[in-house]
Design an enzyme around this catalytic site. Structure first.
Site, PDB file in Angstrom:
ATOM      1  N   LYS A  48      -9.086   1.651   2.013  1.00 40.27           N
ATOM      2  CA  LYS A  48      -8.721   2.338   3.021  1.00 40.27           C
ATOM      3  C   LYS A  48      -8.493   3.885   2.884  1.00 40.27           C
ATOM      4  O   LYS A  48      -8.485   4.781   3.832  1.00 40.27           O
ATOM      5  CB  LYS A  48      -7.259   2.092   3.714  1.00 40.27           C
ATOM      6  CG  LYS A  48      -7.020   0.535   4.196  1.00 40.27           C
ATOM      7  CD  LYS A  48      -7.616   0.292   5.497  1.00 40.27           C
ATOM      8  CE  LYS A  48      -7.495  -1.003   6.191  1.00 40.27           C
ATOM      9  NZ  LYS A  48      -7.795  -0.852   7.477  1.00 40.27           N
ATOM     10  N   SER A  73       0.187  -2.422   8.442  1.00 42.47           N
ATOM     11  CA  SER A  73       0.808  -3.442   7.681  1.00 42.47           C
ATOM     12  C   SER A  73       0.917  -3.103   5.974  1.00 42.47           C
ATOM     13  O   SER A  73       1.338  -3.789   5.555  1.00 42.47           O
ATOM     14  CB  SER A  73      -0.197  -4.920   7.471  1.00 42.47           C
ATOM     15  OG  SER A  73      -1.179  -4.687   7.021  1.00 42.47           O
TER      16      SER A  73
END
Length: 313
Positions: A48, A73
């Site tokens: 990410k 999350s």
């Protein structure tokens, strides 16, 4: 709907150089035609960081002064917090209740403000904060900048293994698979890009079959241990996957945990459940996959210590 191009991915590669680790391809000890792309080795423990760094790099000065906000999350939140801190930008992360505490703690440690909300409220709360404060919303996957940043993994794979035949890529919101498929189809058109998702959160497979985004409610998707893959596709990522993905397979919870154990014991990689699904597909569903030189993207290593211990018992 406009899709990103290989030029967008190459621009992202320039933006992230120096901040993001160029991860190696590791040969799998148990399979002579399998290589692992260990994004778990990134400074924040997941792929990410690529999309988040690219997105922050593309902010204009006025936007930077107002900060960034996202919902996550865990892994995207950590990545954006890291990228924002490196750029001197304030960051707020809306986290769904039930996210692994290890991920929430790391987001806070990177200097971001954390807001915990019920899972179904995560996007709405992030949008509210953006509206109230003027912060730039940087979504986990539904953004061309994020997709292009994640696509840099595909660039690196083709550079390191030019004759790659198959890429196995986990699918949650679809940003990673959209970006990788974009890069690979431009550079190595004969290679097959196959998405992998948990059977208990197989909304992407259903969406591709239906030709429209199908949303599974959180009670269904939260059954899987692969918490990073509980998110549904967006219209943008579905458009990319319909155009560029060659197929999708699903794996069971037992297969995911077995793949985790194999990666830890034999590849010496600490991985979370979401990161093991591509390897699980190769281990248990090889008959459903094209043959040849295969790369499995190992997306992250931010695993709950208790879960990791249970896998190794």
């Amino acid at each position: 709907m406009e899709l990103i191009s290989i030029d967008d991915v190459r621009a992202a590669a320039d933006d992230i150089a120096g901040t993001v680790v160029r991860t190696p391809l590791l040969p799998a000890p148990w399979d002579g035609e399998l290589w692992l792309k260990p994004e778990s080795l990134q400074p924040v423990g997941s792929f990410k960081l690529r999309g988040a760094t690219h997105a922050v790099a593309r902010l204009d000065p006025a936007a930077r002064s107002r900060g960034v906000v996202t919902h996550s999350s865990g892994n995207h939140g950590q990545a954006l917090a890291y990228a924002a801190r490196a750029a001197g930008v304030a960051c707020t992360v809306v986290v769904p209740q039930g996210a692994p505490p290890v991920k929430v703690d790391r987001i806070r440690a990177l200097g971001a403000e954390v807001r915990l909300v019920p899972p179904a409220r995560r996007l709405a709360e992030a949008e509210r904060i953006a509206a109230d404060t003027g912060a730039a919303l940087v979504p986990p996957f539904d953004d061309p900048r994020i997709i292009a940043g994640q696509g840099t993994i595909g660039l690196e794979i083709v550079e390191d293994l030019p004759d790659v035949d198959v890429l196995l890529v986990p699918v949650g919101g679809g940003g990673l698979s959209s970006g990788i498929a974009t890069a690979v189809k431009a550079l190595r058109p004969s290679a097959a890009v196959i998405g992998v998702e948990p059977l208990l959160a197989a909304d992407a497979r259903e969406s591709l079959a239906a030709g429209e985004v199908v949303v599974w409610d959180v009670e269904r998707t939260y059954r899987t241990s692969a918490d990073g893959l509980r998110t549904h596709l967006s219209a943008l990522t579905l458009a990319h996957l319909r155009d560029r993905l060659d197929g999708i397979v699903t794996v069971t919870e037992e297969e995911i945990l077995a793949a985790m154990g194999r990666l830890v014991r034999e590849a010496r990689l600490v991985v979370e459940p979401s990161a093991a699904v591509a390897v699980a597909a190769r281990l248990f569903h090889r008959d459903e996959l094209p043959p040849g030189r295969t790369v499995a993207v190992v997306t992250g290593g931010n695993v709950d210590p208790a879960l990791l211990a249970s896998v190794l018992d």
